[in-house]
Design an enzyme around this catalytic site. Structure first.
Site, PDB file in Angstrom:
ATOM      1  N   HIS A   1       0.829  -1.201   0.000  1.00 37.91           N
ATOM      2  CA  HIS A   1       0.000   0.000   0.000  1.00 37.91           C
ATOM      3  C   HIS A   1       0.870   1.261   0.000  1.00 37.91           C
ATOM      4  O   HIS A   1       0.558   2.250  -0.673  1.00 37.91           O
ATOM      5  CB  HIS A   1      -0.910  -0.018   1.233  1.00 37.91           C
ATOM      6  CG  HIS A   1      -1.747   1.203   1.390  1.00 37.91           C
ATOM      7  ND1 HIS A   1      -1.630   2.037   2.468  1.00 37.91           N
ATOM      8  CD2 HIS A   1      -2.708   1.736   0.594  1.00 37.91           C
ATOM      9  CE1 HIS A   1      -2.489   3.039   2.339  1.00 37.91           C
ATOM     10  NE2 HIS A   1      -3.142   2.883   1.215  1.00 37.91           N
TER      11      HIS A   1
ATOM     12  N   GLU B   1       1.984   1.843  -3.487  1.00 33.84           N
ATOM     13  CA  GLU B   1       0.904   2.401  -4.313  1.00 33.84           C
ATOM     14  C   GLU B   1       0.898   3.927  -4.218  1.00 33.84           C
ATOM     15  O   GLU B   1       0.760   4.629  -5.228  1.00 33.84           O
ATOM     16  CB  GLU B   1      -0.433   1.835  -3.858  1.00 33.84           C
ATOM     17  CG  GLU B   1      -1.643   2.452  -4.557  1.00 33.84           C
ATOM     18  CD  GLU B   1      -2.829   2.635  -3.631  1.00 33.84           C
ATOM     19  OE1 GLU B   1      -3.331   3.778  -3.542  1.00 33.84           O
ATOM     20  OE2 GLU B   1      -3.254   1.646  -3.006  1.00 33.84           O
ATOM     21  N   HIS B   2       1.053   4.457  -3.016  1.00 28.31           N
ATOM     22  CA  HIS B   2       1.110   5.915  -2.837  1.00 28.31           C
ATOM     23  C   HIS B   2       2.310   6.510  -3.556  1.00 28.31           C
ATOM     24  O   HIS B   2       2.216   7.538  -4.231  1.00 28.31           O
ATOM     25  CB  HIS B   2       1.212   6.245  -1.340  1.00 28.31           C
ATOM     26  CG  HIS B   2      -0.086   6.224  -0.608  1.00 28.31           C
ATOM     27  ND1 HIS B   2      -0.601   7.334   0.028  1.00 28.31           N
ATOM     28  CD2 HIS B   2      -0.979   5.226  -0.404  1.00 28.31           C
ATOM     29  CE1 HIS B   2      -1.748   7.019   0.610  1.00 28.31           C
ATOM     30  NE2 HIS B   2      -2.001   5.745   0.369  1.00 28.31           N
TER      31      HIS B   2
END
Length: 452
Positions: A68, A71-72
């Protein structure tokens, strides 16, 4: 199209016509990149997704939350674009772009007009292949993610869901939170995330899906050119990464009861059991079962708990599935003083499906609900793009609307009752958040099935 279409990893080209005369094409490049498109007649927009088959379940203890986190970071700049350049590219044409991290995959996607598809290919390809993961940006984004986790922790529904997954799935990797925890995000290093990026964002890991106004040959040419600009070696032969093993690991329940005390007005309750994997042939039966039990305003849970008794505003059931496991859950939000009564009613409705099955009218209504919802969802290119991605990454087969409806028509009342019997026999877990009297749950995880 008749029946499901298989998607072998060693088949270079595939083409067929699906429901509504949409043209589906698939190309597997020598490098292992897989490109799928669904050309929809009359469409003037397209949704594109870049998928990588790595999710939160694939992390090591030293990298929890890194999928995650990554992803950022892929929105924060490349060797040729700043973060602002990426944002402006889509804002300037009225497009939407975003990403999602799931337990088994990550997807970067955009919805744009047909004429802007080449731009989307260029920008997202650049993000995936050439992100810098700048150290200063890394630390800035660490703060953003910690705020995101704090926001989720302030939402009792999110907290209940996370605790429910942990309670049902125990130590299995699917039971972990997708975003990690504040502790793991504070601990993870830029180098660990960089290693995660280089290990999983390769040609043989990449799946690109587009639905709407798309010409497949132009799509393949555009993707190939974009990846070559990033100096990816597309000439080196590689086999696409294998799909996940559907057999999976044995799942042991984590806990029968998890309670998080919070001074809030409602009690949030989730109860349920291990469900079905995405590849289980009874998924259509489970979909109908879920519809009857808690899939809408005419469902048993809604009618019994909300309409007849006024005990909850929100009450429903759900059945997420993954390559080798799944969950079946029932949710309700109610007054803390009504916890015991509501939980008992939820369980009684669950058990009554196993004891008495469903009526012919319920079966017909559920089939109609699911059929209509499936057809309406396909009015959106986002849904079609996602269907292509899940078909390629998880299922290894493409199931169009006609085949989905055929499978629903094969569901019988006996099949629903038998599946319900199996589900209620599995270890039950309850997760609750709010001002909770734990005594209200005493004995409820062992409620016997009502007599037929």
């Amino acid at each position: 199209m008749t029946g499901a279409v298989q998607l072998p990893l060693d088949l270079a080209e595939l083409s067929f016509t699906a429901t509504g005369d949409s043209l589906v094409r698939r190309s597997v490049l020598p490098s292992g990149v897989r490109i799928l498109s669904e050309r929809v007649p009359g469409a003037r927009s397209a949704t594109i997704g870049y998928w990588v088959a790595v999710g939160s379940r694939d992390e090591t203890p030293s990298t929890y939350g890194s999928t995650h986190f990554l992803e950022h970071l892929l929105f924060k700049g490349t060797t040729t674009r700043t973060a602002l350049d990426i944002a402006v590219s889509f804002d300037a044409v009225g497009g939407d772009h975003n990403a999602m991290t799931a337990k088994e995959y990550t997807c970067y996607y955009a919805k744009i007009r047909d004429q802007d598809l080449p731009m989307a290919i260029d920008v997202i390809s650049d993000m995936l292949t050439s992100s810098l993961l700048d150290r200063d940006e890394f630390e800035t984004e660490r703060g953003v993610i910690l705020e995101e986790l704090a926001m989720a922790d302030d939402d009792p529904g999110d907290v209940t869901s996370e605790r429910f997954f942990e309670a049902v799935l125990g130590d299995h990797a699917l039971g972990r939170p997708i975003g990690g925890s504040p502790e793991t995000i504070q601990a993870v290093s830029r180098d660990a995330v960089w290693d995660h990026y280089r290990a999983n964002y390769r040609a043989q890991d990449l799946v690109i899906t587009v639905a709407g106004a798309v010409d497949h040959d132009e799509l393949v040419a555009g993707v190939t050119a974009a990846l070559r600009r990033a100096e990816w070696n597309l000439d080196a032969a590689a086999t696409p990464v294998s799909r996940r093993n559907a057999s999976g690991d044995l799942i042991e329940r984590g806990s029968p009861l998890v309670v998080v005390q919070r001074p809030i007005e409602q009690a949030n309750i989730l109860l349920g059991v291990e469900g079905l994997a995405a590849s289980d042939p009874r998924r259509s039966t489970l979909a109908v079962l879920n519809s009857v039990l808690g899939g809408g305003m005419s469902s048993r849970l809604f009618q019994e708990i909300r309409e007849k008794r006024g005990l909850a505003y929100s009450v429903y059931s759900f059945s997420p599935s993954y390559s080798d496991a799944g969950l079946f859950g029932i949710y309700a939000g109610c007054s803390p003083s009504k916890i015991g009564q509501v939980t008992e009613l939820m369980l009684n409705e669950f058990h009554s499906l196993a004891a008495t099955g469903v009526t012919a009218d319920e079966l017909r209504r559920a089939n109609g609900q699911l059929s209509g919802a499936s057809a309406l969802a396909l009015e959106d290119s986002d849904t079609r793009m996602s269907r292509l991605g899940r078909a390629e990454l998880t299922m290894g087969e493409y199931v169009d609307l006609d085949e989905s409806l055929r499978r629903l028509d094969l569901v019988t009342a006996d099949g629903i009752r038998e599946l319900a019997e199996e589900l209620v026999s599995r270890p039950l877990s309850v997760a609750a958040v709010g001002t909770i009297d734990e005594n209200a749950f005493e004995g409820l995880t062992e409620v016997p099935a009502p007599a037929a």
